[in-house]
Design an enzyme around this catalytic site. Structure first.
Site, short mmCIF file in Angstrom:
data_model
loop_
_atom_site.label_atom_id
_atom_site.label_comp_id
_atom_site.label_asym_id
_atom_site.label_seq_id
_atom_site.Cartn_x
_atom_site.Cartn_y
_atom_site.Cartn_z
N SER A 187 1.62 -2.64 -6.04
CA SER A 187 0.97 -3.13 -7.25
C SER A 187 -0.08 -2.16 -7.78
CB SER A 187 0.31 -4.48 -6.98
OG SER A 187 1.27 -5.43 -6.58
N GLY A 220 -4.12 -6.00 -3.93
CA GLY A 220 -2.70 -6.30 -3.79
C GLY A 220 -2.04 -6.66 -5.11
N THR A 240 -6.24 -2.32 -0.56
CA THR A 240 -6.30 -1.24 -1.54
C THR A 240 -7.74 -0.87 -1.87
OG1 THR A 240 -5.89 -3.01 -3.15
CG2 THR A 240 -4.07 -1.52 -2.68
#
Length: 612
Positions: free
Chosen positions: A491, A516, A415
């Protein structure tokens, strides 16, 4: 020197402002003039950085925290923060700046971001006082089914079969169509420049490349990307050029996102996917053509006099809201942190376990009406008070104590976050992902690094890995099982916080993270440190963290945490495992009561803010 670079950058783009998409010749003309003038003024290669020698390196702790007067940009990579700042100074909107920053992140931080993935965005418009949530998450192909991946974890996690339909470009276009100011093609120029002229490989990218090459020797495309002329592989600090990807970006800048989904690039994208390693892909041209980004109402909740605006399901926003609402009832003060730290951390852990258990019930509300009702319950004060009453100050408990929703949610990865606070008080928070770094296909024709987001759907009903030791009688049907057109859980939880003022609400904080499943717990801990323990933003982000996924039943404690704290938590029954300090990163912008803007990038993964 830098101001000259900004002025030249603005001058060379005038001809581009009259078009939605410039022609390829126009864009190349702009770039050629721009490079020539930059060389003349000795600012070529320093255009997008205030400190060229720090652009792609791990910056000092001091530079990860900065103060500004008017506007600020935070991201995982400092050079990309500077690009966002430059777009704002050129007259671009916050959405323009966010898109340009994210596109550049997809070039530089190619292990965790890029147009082969998807994102969640929340946007607060200070003028209209309206809030928006854009869901550009990847979706399962139309041929997807639980049976297709049953018993085949490799197909779910690795290679071409693990690719979900990317949503990032369509999401950017939807945001730009509504809130953009500069031409679409203009926003691609910094990313094209970096891809063509090179950038330094970051430490995080290098580390992931080593891990992935070892775990997936069959991913020859990754080796081709990282191999130097002398046969060795790129390492931290080496110059990386992505020529094919630059051409792909130039095509999309010229033709718009349709080039990707239903145009000149579509055939190449399909060939790239089908030529990749692993089991065959089930993505079709029709899957690309049918993709749509969604513009929805964000999740809102209140803590004291603050209003939180966060992303809705299937993101981690509702879980963050649930967690903070559980903790709110403790009415934490600085005394709790200074004099009762072990008990306070234990309470936070237990709240995290309850929240992550509830997370296992979430899914895509577009295919399941139950999800919206579940989110309403999660943020209701009555329900959160009930959950808090179950927290035992003496000891922790086995997983089934926290609920009967015993469906494991797979961890997500890869991410990257961008947050921006503008001069007019508007704010944007956007987090994107390609999931596990380098576990998927790297296009030989397009240079696109694709996601492996199929792995973020839950396994078939009732099946869990033996490591989780789940009692079968507690297992329920998961709302996150794969279905055609469904978005998997994530998430990612980009958030904007408003405060009440005599003139109405105004932005106090812009927050988001990467890492994450650690994003939710890390974001909550940073907020607790800032709002309730009264630490400044720099201290709040730097504070050591804990994390618990609920399943497996393991408490992760950051290395170098006080031994007394670790011993106390062990005595309360926690199964402790020490984690390194790079599991997650949190980025925060805050506007203080005196209107000064402070911005913090988490030095755990590098990056620095920029603004003016």
């Amino acid at each position: 020197m830098h101001q000259n670079g900004v002025r030249l950058y603005k001058t060379c783009s005038k001809m581009d402002r009259s078009r939605s998409f410039g022609t390829k010749a126009d864009i190349q003309t702009v770039e050629t003039k721009f490079k020539r003038r930059c060389k003349t003024h000795r600012v070529y290669r320093k255009l997008f950085t205030d400190n060229a020698d720090q652009a792609n390196k791990n910056v000092s702790h001091e530079s990860s925290y900065k103060e500004f007067k008017s506007a600020a940009v935070v991201s995982n990579t400092g050079i990309c923060s500077t690009i966002g700042k430059n777009i704002l100074q050129e007259g671009g909107s916050l959405v323009d700046a966010a898109i340009a920053t994210k596109l550049s992140l997809g070039v530089v931080s190619f292990q965790r971001a890029g147009i082969g993935g998807g994102f969640f965005m929340v946007y607060h418009d200070a003028k209209s006082k309206k809030d928006y949530f854009i869901n550009a998450r990847e979706v399962a192909p139309s041929a997807a089914s639980v049976d297709l991946f049953k018993g085949d974890d490799y197909a779910r996690k690795c290679g071409r079969s693990s690719i979900a339909v990317p949503g990032e470009l369509q999401g950017y276009y939807e945001a730009h169509r509504r809130f953009g100011r500069l031409p679409w093609s203009r926003l691609f120029q910094p990313a094209i420049y970096l891809a063509e002229n090179g950038f330094e490989m970051t430490r995080n990218c290098y580390n992931w490349s080593r891990v992935s090459m070892k775990r997936l020797p069959e991913n020859k495309q990754l080796r081709d990307l990282l191999r130097k002329e002398d046969g060795t592989f790129l390492k931290t600090g080496d110059s990386v050029r992505r020529i094919r990807f630059a051409e792909t970006l130039r095509t999309i800048a010229t033709e718009g996102p349709d080039a990707f989904y239903r145009g000149s690039l579509t055939e190449y994208i399909m060939k790239d996917i089908n030529d990749g390693f692993g089991r065959p892909s089930i993505i079709t041209k029709n899957d690309l053509t049918r993709y749509r980004a969604l513009v929805k109402r964000p999740v809102k909740f209140h803590l004291d006099d603050l209003t939180f605006i966060t992303s809705g399901a299937p993101s981690g926003g509702p879980v963050l809201a649930h967690l903070l609402n559980i903790l709110k009832g403790y009415r934490f003060t600085t005394d709790d942190w200074c004099n009762n730290k072990a008990l306070t951390i234990h309470r936070m852990i237990e709240a995290i376990k309850f929240a992550y258990c509830k997370r296992s019930r979430l899914g895509d509300p577009e295919v399941n009406d139950e999800i919206d009702k579940l989110v309403e319950e999660m943020i209701s004060e009555e329900y959160c008070n009930k959950v808090r009453s179950k927290i035992d100050d003496i000891q922790t408990h086995p997983p089934e104590y926290y609920g009967s929703d015993m469906t494991h949610v797979f961890d997500d990865h890869g991410t990257a976050h961008v947050g921006i606070l503008g001069e007019d008080g508007s704010a944007i928070s956007v987090t994107s992902s390609i999931n596990k770094p380098f576990y998927s296909v790297i296009g030989q024709r397009t240079g696109i690094i694709f996601n492996n987001s199929i792995s973020e759907f839950s396994n078939e009903k009732g099946v869990h890995g033996s490591q989780y030791k789940v009692v079968t009688k507690f297992t329920q049907h998961s709302n996150n099982l794969i279905e055609p057109g469904k978005r998997p859980m994530s998430s990612m939880s980009p958030t904007i916080i408003l405060r009440k003022t005599p003139n109405g609400s105004s932005v106090r904080m812009v927050l988001g993270g990467a890492g994450g499943s650690h994003i939710i717990s890390s974001s909550a801990q940073a907020l607790v440190q800032r709002l309730w323990f009264k630490r400044n933003v720099n201290e709040a982000v730097k504070e050591k963290r804990i994390h618990h996924n609920w399943l497996p039943d393991t408490l992760f404690v950051q290395e170098n945490t006080d031994e007394e704290i670790i011993d106390d938590l062990a005595n309360r029954g926690h199964n402790i495992q020490i984690m390194n300090d790079q599991k997650s990163s949190v980025q925060i912008i805050e506007k203080l009561s005196d209107n000064k803007i402070v911005a913090k990038c988490d030095e755990r993964r590098g990056g620095y803010p920029n603004g003016y």
